[in-house]
Scaffold this motif. Structure first.
Motif, PDB file in Angstrom:
ATOM      1  N   ARG A   1       0.821  -1.214   0.000  1.00 50.17           N
ATOM      2  CA  ARG A   1       0.000   0.000   0.000  1.00 50.17           C
ATOM      3  C   ARG A   1       0.850   1.257   0.000  1.00 50.17           C
ATOM      4  NH1 ARG A   1      -5.007   0.750   2.369  1.00 50.17           N
ATOM      5  NH2 ARG A   1      -5.396  -1.396   1.694  1.00 50.17           N
TER       6      ARG A   1
ATOM      7  N   ASP B   1      -5.742   2.612   8.624  1.00 55.68           N
ATOM      8  CA  ASP B   1      -6.733   1.932   7.794  1.00 55.68           C
ATOM      9  C   ASP B   1      -6.422   0.437   7.675  1.00 55.68           C
ATOM     10  OD1 ASP B   1      -8.062   4.297   7.403  1.00 55.68           O
ATOM     11  OD2 ASP B   1      -7.279   4.664   5.382  1.00 55.68           O
ATOM     12  N   LEU B   2      -5.140   0.092   7.489  1.00 54.92           N
ATOM     13  CA  LEU B   2      -4.763  -1.313   7.398  1.00 54.92           C
ATOM     14  C   LEU B   2      -5.063  -2.039   8.707  1.00 54.92           C
ATOM     15  CD1 LEU B   2      -1.382  -1.093   5.444  1.00 54.92           C
ATOM     16  CD2 LEU B   2      -3.509  -2.144   4.640  1.00 54.92           C
TER      17      LEU B   2
ATOM     18  N   ASP C   1      -8.788  -2.575   9.026  1.00 57.13           N
ATOM     19  CA  ASP C   1      -9.238  -3.647   8.146  1.00 57.13           C
ATOM     20  C   ASP C   1      -8.884  -5.017   8.732  1.00 57.13           C
ATOM     21  OD1 ASP C   1     -10.422  -4.464   5.596  1.00 57.13           O
ATOM     22  OD2 ASP C   1      -8.405  -5.167   5.110  1.00 57.13           O
TER      23      ASP C   1
ATOM     24  N   ARG D   1     -11.631  -7.922   9.594  1.00 55.27           N
ATOM     25  CA  ARG D   1     -11.743  -9.128   8.767  1.00 55.27           C
ATOM     26  C   ARG D   1     -10.589 -10.113   8.956  1.00 55.27           C
ATOM     27  NH1 ARG D   1     -12.494  -7.220   2.718  1.00 55.27           N
ATOM     28  NH2 ARG D   1     -10.482  -6.241   3.187  1.00 55.27           N
TER      29      ARG D   1
END
Length: 397
Positions: free
Chosen positions: A263, A307-308, A311, A315
């Motif tokens: 990313r 954000d990573l 996430d 999940r």
């Protein structure tokens, strides 16, 4: 004066021609009196540099062609060398003498204090190092784990020879110590050295202290390049949740297989130098991501990391990413285990100076057993207490 407590482990590998030697002492910067920050770090320097019949341990070992080094951490010191196998026993004798009966004369202490002050000045000029002390200070504000590992100039100046000798006689000699030797022959210890006790017969002597509230100050971005460190508390040493945090760090590490690499570098072109790691201490650990941020990029770098993590917290990682992270960690353990010096150093740190059981095989098994849910749980814990520190700081806006 305390009597030293020494445990010994050796790994015999007949194919080697060199020997790795590491003495780990369960004494770190957290034990320094608040007004003498850096006292343990100064003692590390003296063990390595104080004269032994004219030449220091470092000089005498390198005179034989070996290599030596040392470091002080929050909860341990390590003194280590890699030498030709035929020189190993002589170097072990020198190391034990330097550590347990060093020359702590006024002249030696004064001279090495000046060296440490120069080292601290160099570190203070490097934002990469400053930011790592700053994030620990924020995670453990007012707690021994939040103290600068190298100490402070004021603490070193206040550490007179009497204070150094007292610290060695009580704290250093009273701490558990472990000698790890990896080479083609079992070590022969010198006569008259410290008494050797069985592995696991001593316990860590660090008294846990209550953890303080987190202190998250404002982030002040400078106009130019800066180092940003995102950190969170993690499980303490020995906690079964630690492998999940290790895998989480690998997923955001510097490997091209990591999520953060793909990313930050490949998709956005925002990062060149970055890494992630986790360390466990008595009361808690410290999980961290360190990244260099160019002008105006710092806030976006932080958003990418957050954000990573969010996430992953929701999940968990994809199967192929989880497998790559676990394989990377296992490979690192393999590489370290095949290097005699790194193997000796790992034994010292992982066994907490010989007071806790550990093996590379068991660590590999623990990494292999980490599930996607374990990583998600680690990410949720990190997200709940994540702070950001940047150095150099910009002006208030």
């Amino acid at each position: 004066m305390a009597d030293p407590v020494l445990t010994v482990s050796s790994e015999v590998r007949p194919d080697l021609r060199t020997t790795g030697i590491c003495l780990t002492v369960a004494l770190g910067s957290r034990t320094d009196p608040p007004e003498l920050g850096g006292l343990t770090h100064l003692l590390e320097h003296l063990v390595m540099s104080a004269p032994l019949d004219g030449r220091s341990f470092s000089a005498r070992t390198e005179w034989l062609g070996g290599s030596v080094n040392a470091h002080t951490g929050l909860e341990e010191q390590q003194f280590y060398a890699r030498v030709r196998a035929e020189d190993a026993d002589a170097v072990i004798a020198l190391l034990l003498r330097a550590a347990f009966a060093p020359d702590l004369s006024d002249a030696a202490v004064t001279a090495e204090s000046a060296v440490v002050l120069r080292e601290l000045a160099a570190s203070a000029a490097d934002p990469n190092e400053v930011v790592q002390d700053a994030v620990l200070a924020a995670l453990f504000h007012g707690h021994p784990l939040g103290r600068p590992v190298g100490g402070t100039p004021a603490g070193i100046r206040a550490a007179n020879p009497d204070a150094v000798r007292a610290h060695h006689a009580t704290r250093f000699l009273g701490a558990p110590a472990h000698l790890a030797v990896v080479g083609p022959h079992p070590p022969v210890l010198p006569r008259g050295g410290p008494a050797v006790t069985p592995l696991g017969s001593t316990a860590p002597h660090i008294t846990p202290e209550p953890l303080p509230p987190l202190v998250a100050g404002p982030v002040r971005w400078p106009e130019d390049f800066a180092w940003v460190c995102l950190g969170a508390r993690s499980p303490g040493a020995g906690d079964p949740r630690r492998p999940g945090h290790d895998v989480l760090a690998a997923l955001l590490g510097s490997s091209p297989s990591s999520l953060l690499y793909r990313r930050l570098r490949e998709e956005l072109g925002l990062g060149y130098a970055f890494e992630a790691w986790d360390r466990g201490y008595t009361e808690a650990g410290a999980w961290r991501v360190l990244a260099g941020a160019g002008e105006g990029d710092g806030a976006q770098v932080v958003d990418v990391v957050r954000d990573l993590l969010a996430d992953l917290a929701g999940r968990g990682p994809a199967d192929e990413d989880l497998d790559a992270a676990r394989r990377g960690l296992q490979m690192r353990l393999l590489v370290d285990s095949e290097d005699p010096l790194e193997a000796a150093r790992s034994l010292g740190v992982r066994t907490r100076a010989g007071t806790a059981p550990w093996s590379a095989e068991e660590q590999q098994a623990a990494i292999r057993a980490v599930t996607a849910e374990d990583v998600a749980a680690a990410a949720r814990a990190v997200c709940a207490g994540l702070i950001t520190v940047v150095r150099p700081e910009g002006r208030p806006r």
